[in-house]
Design a protein around this motif. Structure first.
Motif: not given
Lengths: 509, 176
Positions: B105-106, B108-109, B112, B117-120
């Motif tokens: 999750v971290l 993915a974040l 940002a 963009a998230v997950l880029s």
């Protein structure tokens, strides 16, 4: 701004990971859970204001543009439901923490409860926000697999059996859901909801009808629409009361939200009006009559839940701005009130030691706070003015009366089944709260967390349930601005333009 | 001078082959499986790491890598029993699961924070002596999270469905 749309999904997931790591410290787990949910509630409020002012907010995952990549979309409907759902999950979490502290003491960490609870919140947020049919499936799976753990956790062998009904039915509907996604993808070549809106219109009529029907069946099972409701009154009453409250408040409504979203965006009224009207009538009548026949308080509430699903289905069937707005308002009202009722029912059974309303009595004398706490959501559910139930029902009735003879007739059924709800609630009131006070019965099964029979009601639990009742009162107070928002949300849903432009860009218009 | 062994029992295995040193009852031991596990276990782990690292462009990735590593632990459990698996992994399985989920999750974040963009994901090229150019993709961290999560799930399954059931059966007096 677009990052904010992803946070309601990612924060609970992060919280789930952290609560597993900290599974030796109960305090830390509880703090993480509450902090995450408060943050999501604030985010949802921000998103609602922003979506109401500037239109849907879109986040593209990994920077991939919409028809190919996965988009999360926060429009008025999604943000509003996210806000209400998070308030409910927050209150239910506080309630269940209080229950655990009251029963087992302060230092009792749990490896499963907090992570699974937060994962369920992740699934709910993702289901509201996703703009993609396959991600919707994933959201349902996250939500359901967490719910399988929560419903069978710390139970006895006989209750596992009813949990199995729930798991089997949910898996069946997931399988149908996956089949439906595959068929839609095979027919159109896309699973993006905004893109599907255009593609599905070009399909042959027969194919479109089959797909639309499959969608109704899939989400009908999730939302417990008669005749696909049979699993609900069997499984929900067998979970601990906070879990039942959570499921009753959210899971069926998420199914209904998915139905509303697909019916408006992808299959706009493909000959399904008559079908939906009949389903709504059947759901209202069967649920209300079923509730009258029950002696088990939780089963009675479960049947009432089924009955009220019919109201929201009715609004979808009417399919004009007033009808959709009424449905959205009803979902908002029903999420809070149904969860409150199950929490209060948990408090009642905890005090009396039984779920059978025949064996209770005189609670109004022995526990006046509980009586008030039951009366508020009960009257709200029955739709007595000036509660939020009345506001929501009035919106649905006006929509029904203003759109033809058939819907006006069904609006009559709505009134009749509201009266039956009132009767069922009055029956509970007379049996449980009036009469001679009964001593609490002993715990029928000490190994589970269901019915305890302590003869007491811990204050923190009452406060948690009371705060949720206060939310439903607040909905009634804020009915004016709220119905303005739901009206604008309904216009968006029927127009489809703002959503599609936000996701696909200007050329989609 | 070693202890005298009765002639009819000279071929029963006496020494622990697996590293932590505890063995299940003699009657359950199979020398062949223990020997094979001892050789194969590190190899499988290295292979799972290989799958993890090449996953961005080739078949593999965190999920399949994690599954392969999980299989290595399953093999050890079958060969060495619950004492062995308890000795090989001292960290509690739920912590591994939670750590994996948190890392994923971290990751993915993280974009940002940089305004993406998230997950880029980002890619860096690193010149290494002898090995040449190495491409490092930030989504590798996501795969590491998934890898840990899957390994944790496999270990937890071994603990609850393997060792847990074994313990229950022993408590109930059944012969394993």
């Amino acid at each position: 701004m677009s990052t904010l749309v992803t946070l309601p999904v990612l924060l609970p997931m992060l919280g789930a990971g952290l609560t597993v790591i900290t599974s030796r410290s109960a305090t830390l787990q509880r703090l993480i859970g509450i902090a995450v949910l408060i943050a999501v509630a604030v985010l949802a409020a921000v998103l609602l204001v922003a979506a109401d002012r500037t239109g849907p907010i879109v986040a593209e995952m990994g920077g991939w543009a919409a028809p190919v990549g996965i988009a999360l979309v926060a429009d008025r409907l999604a943000a509003l439901l996210l806000l209400v759902s998070t308030l409910v999950t927050l209150a239910v979490l506080v309630y269940s923490i209080d229950q655990r502290v009251a029963d087992y003491g302060r230092e009792t960490p749990s490896t499963t409860f907090h992570p699974m609870y937060l994962l369920l919140c992740t699934g709910v947020s993702l289901a509201y926000l996703t703009g993609d049919l396959f991600t919707l499936f994933v959201a349902f799976e996250i939500m359901l697999s967490a719910s399988y753990v929560l419903i069978t956790r710390r139970t006895s062998a006989s209750r596992i059996r009813s949990g199995m009904t729930y798991v089997t039915v949910s898996l069946t509907s997931s399988l149908l859901f996956l089949t439906m996604v595959a068929l839609v993808y095979a027919a159109t070549g896309t699973v993006n909801l905004a893109d599907l809106a255009a593609q599905v219109g070009e399909l042959p009529d027969g194919l479109r009808t089959v797909l639309a029907l499959l969608v109704v069946v899939v989400f009908g099972i999730k939302a417990a629409v008669v005749p696909l409701h049979f699993w609900l009154p069997d499984s929900y009453p067998n979970a601990p009361s906070p879990v039942t409250a959570l499921f009753a408040g959210l899971l069926t409504k998420v199914g209904l939200y998915a139905l509303l979203r697909t019916q408006t965006l992808v299959f706009p009224q493909d000959g399904s009006k008559t079908l939906l009207l009949w389903l709504a009538v059947a759901t209202m009548v069967v649920g209300a009559l079923g509730a009258l026949a029950q002696n088990d308080l939780n089963r009675l509430l479960s049947f009432l839940l089924v009955s009220h699903i019919g109201y929201m289905l009715f609004g979808i069937a009417v399919f004009d701005v007033a009808g959709i707005a009424g449905t959205v308002l009803y979902i908002v009202h029903h999420i809070t009130v149904q969860a409150t009722l199950f929490l209060v029912s948990g408090l009642i059974t905890r005090r009396t030691g039984t779920v059978s309303i025949d064996r209770m009595g005189g609670l109004a004398k022995t526990a006046p706070a509980l009586a008030v706490l039951f009366a508020v959501p009960a009257l709200t559910l029955a739709g007595i003015p000036p509660t939020s139930g009345f506001v929501a029902k009035l919106a649905l009735l006006q929509a029904g009366a203003g759109s033809g003879v058939a819907t006006a007739a069904v609006a009559g059924v709505v009134v009749a089944s509201s009266l039956l709800t009132l009767y069922a609630m009055a029956r509970v009131w007379v049996r449980v709260f009036w009469g001679t006070p009964q001593p609490p019965l002993s715990d029928p099964d000490p190994t589970d967390e269901l019915v305890v029979g302590t003869g007491s009601t811990p204050r923190p639990m009452v406060a948690a349930a009371g705060s949720l009742a206060a939310v439903s009162v607040a909905i009634a107070v804020a009915a004016g601005p709220l119905s303005a928002v739901t009206g604008r949300a309904a216009e968006d849903l029927l127009d489809r333009g703002p959503y599609r432009t936000a996701v696909l860009g200007e050329e989609a218009r | 001078m070693t202890e005298r062994i009765p002639w009819e029992r000279w071929d029963e295995p006496h020494e622990p082959w697996l590293l932590p040193g505890r063995c299940p009852d003699r009657s359950e031991r199979t020398l062949l499986l223990e020997m094979t596990t001892r050789v194969v276990f590190p190899t499988i782990l290295v292979f799972s790491l290989y799958l993890l690292l090449v996953g961005h462009y080739s078949p593999g990735g965190g999920f399949s890598g994690g599954l392969v590593a999980g299989l290595a632990f399953v093999l050890r459990y079958i060969a060495g029993g619950r004492q062995d698996i308890g000795g090989a992994v001292r960290i509690r399985p739920p912590v591994v699961i939670g750590l994996g989920l948190t890392i994923a999750v971290l990751t993915a974040l993280a974009p940002a924070l940089a305004g993406n963009a998230v997950l880029s994901s980002a890619m860096w090229e690193v010149e290494l002596p002898l090995l040449g150019t190495l491409e490092v993709v930030s989504s590798l961290l996501l795969d590491v999270g998934v890898y840990l999560l899957i390994v944790g799930v496999a270990l937890d399954l071994l603990r609850s469905l393997g060792a847990g059931i074994e313990q229950d059966a022993r408590a109930a007096g059944e012969r394993m």
